[in-house]
Design an enzyme around this catalytic site. Sequence first.
Site, short mmCIF file in Angstrom:
data_model
loop_
_atom_site.label_atom_id
_atom_site.label_comp_id
_atom_site.label_asym_id
_atom_site.label_seq_id
_atom_site.Cartn_x
_atom_site.Cartn_y
_atom_site.Cartn_z
CB SER A 44 -0.90 0.00 1.23
OG SER A 44 -1.57 1.24 1.37
CE1 TYR A 62 -6.12 4.85 -2.21
CE2 TYR A 62 -4.12 4.71 -0.89
CZ TYR A 62 -5.42 4.31 -1.15
OH TYR A 62 -6.01 3.37 -0.35
CB THR A 117 -6.57 2.66 -5.09
OG1 THR A 117 -5.95 1.40 -4.86
CG2 THR A 117 -7.89 2.70 -4.35
CE LYS A 162 -7.64 -2.82 -3.95
NZ LYS A 162 -8.57 -2.00 -3.15
CG HIS A 167 -11.19 1.32 -0.46
ND1 HIS A 167 -10.42 1.95 -1.41
CD2 HIS A 167 -10.47 1.40 0.69
CE1 HIS A 167 -9.30 2.39 -0.86
NE2 HIS A 167 -9.30 2.05 0.42
#
Length: 385
Positions: free
Chosen positions: A108, A130, A156, A252, A276
């Site tokens: 992440s 992100y 994402t 995603k 999510h």
Amino acid sequence: MAGKAASIGDYRALAKARLPHFLFEYLDGGSYDEVTLRRNVADLQSIALKQRVLRDVSSLDTSAELFGKRWALPVGLGPVGLSGLYSRRGEVQAARAAAAAGVPFALSTLSACSIGEVAAAEPGFWFQLYIVKDRGFVADMIARAKDAECGALLLTVDLAAPGTRYRDYRAGLSGSLGGTHRLAQVLRRPEWAWDVALRGRPLTMGNLEPVVGSNAALSDLMGWVARNFDASITWKDVEWVRSRWDGPLVIKGILDPDDARSAVASGADGIVVSNHGGRQLDGALSSARALPAIADAVAGRIAVLADGGVRSGLDVVRMLALGADFVLMGRGWAYALAARGEAGVAHVLKLIAAEMRVAMALTACTSIGEIDEKILERGGNQATF
């Protein structure tokens, strides 16, 4: 249970007993009333599999190919924020367990261990990105992922506005309760405090350290996320990322067939059907319900991955039968990491493999390619998908 774990549910109980309350609630919780969080699990488990017998299933192959590589299972460890705080240098431990099991691990952006630290220990992992307001920071993260030779980039896109998570507020991770409240919870978990807070230093926000500093508290991280995640992003930004990343690009956060078609048009190599983990739009479709129509819309042009509610190897088989090519698991491996570190993650992957083999044998599937909608029972008491 005496510390023994035979399922992901058992690991959840062990994680709850070991983690400080605010960290467990962050891992376990969803947004608002957690309707979608519950749907993810319940809808997936409601799917009945069609048992078939007297077929030769003496030789089973659980391997699957994705992005030019053959994996031991069609399963990856999906990105979980702050997982480096669940066990000492937790993302490194999880990456090692995944590599040993022959499955991918996705780091992440909101990790405790940086890209560089994980790459030094176990290269080849995937990186989850992100898009934030500072495009220079985003470009730097992409460059770092390239330098680390990450195997795929998971972009994402369902965080234009952070979902409100009541559990985080009540537990003191966000809101007005503050650090004193969290410290009291840490003191009630001396084993975790010794392993992670003391022996696991330095405790930083890994990839975000350049922007939040080396001494940032968790509340600082939450504030940075709220201030910097960009609500203006569009498919043009996906094309911008595509122009800077020449490896597999996966979008995603897809829940709508039209968005899946747009992902194909954007040049993506795959999508993740995902809400999510029920942490964003409460009341949205479960991943299991959204998946079949999206798989039909994509029609094999790019890879379809799915996450949300996966708690067993049976759930993996269900997702594949609904149209996924590959399945990501989030909370399942994170519970195990919190409970037993690398050994726990390795054990969960063994459980997933064993449960998949039983499901495949009793639905007369000898390879992953044979798992499709034909093994699903239609009608009866289960929900219609």
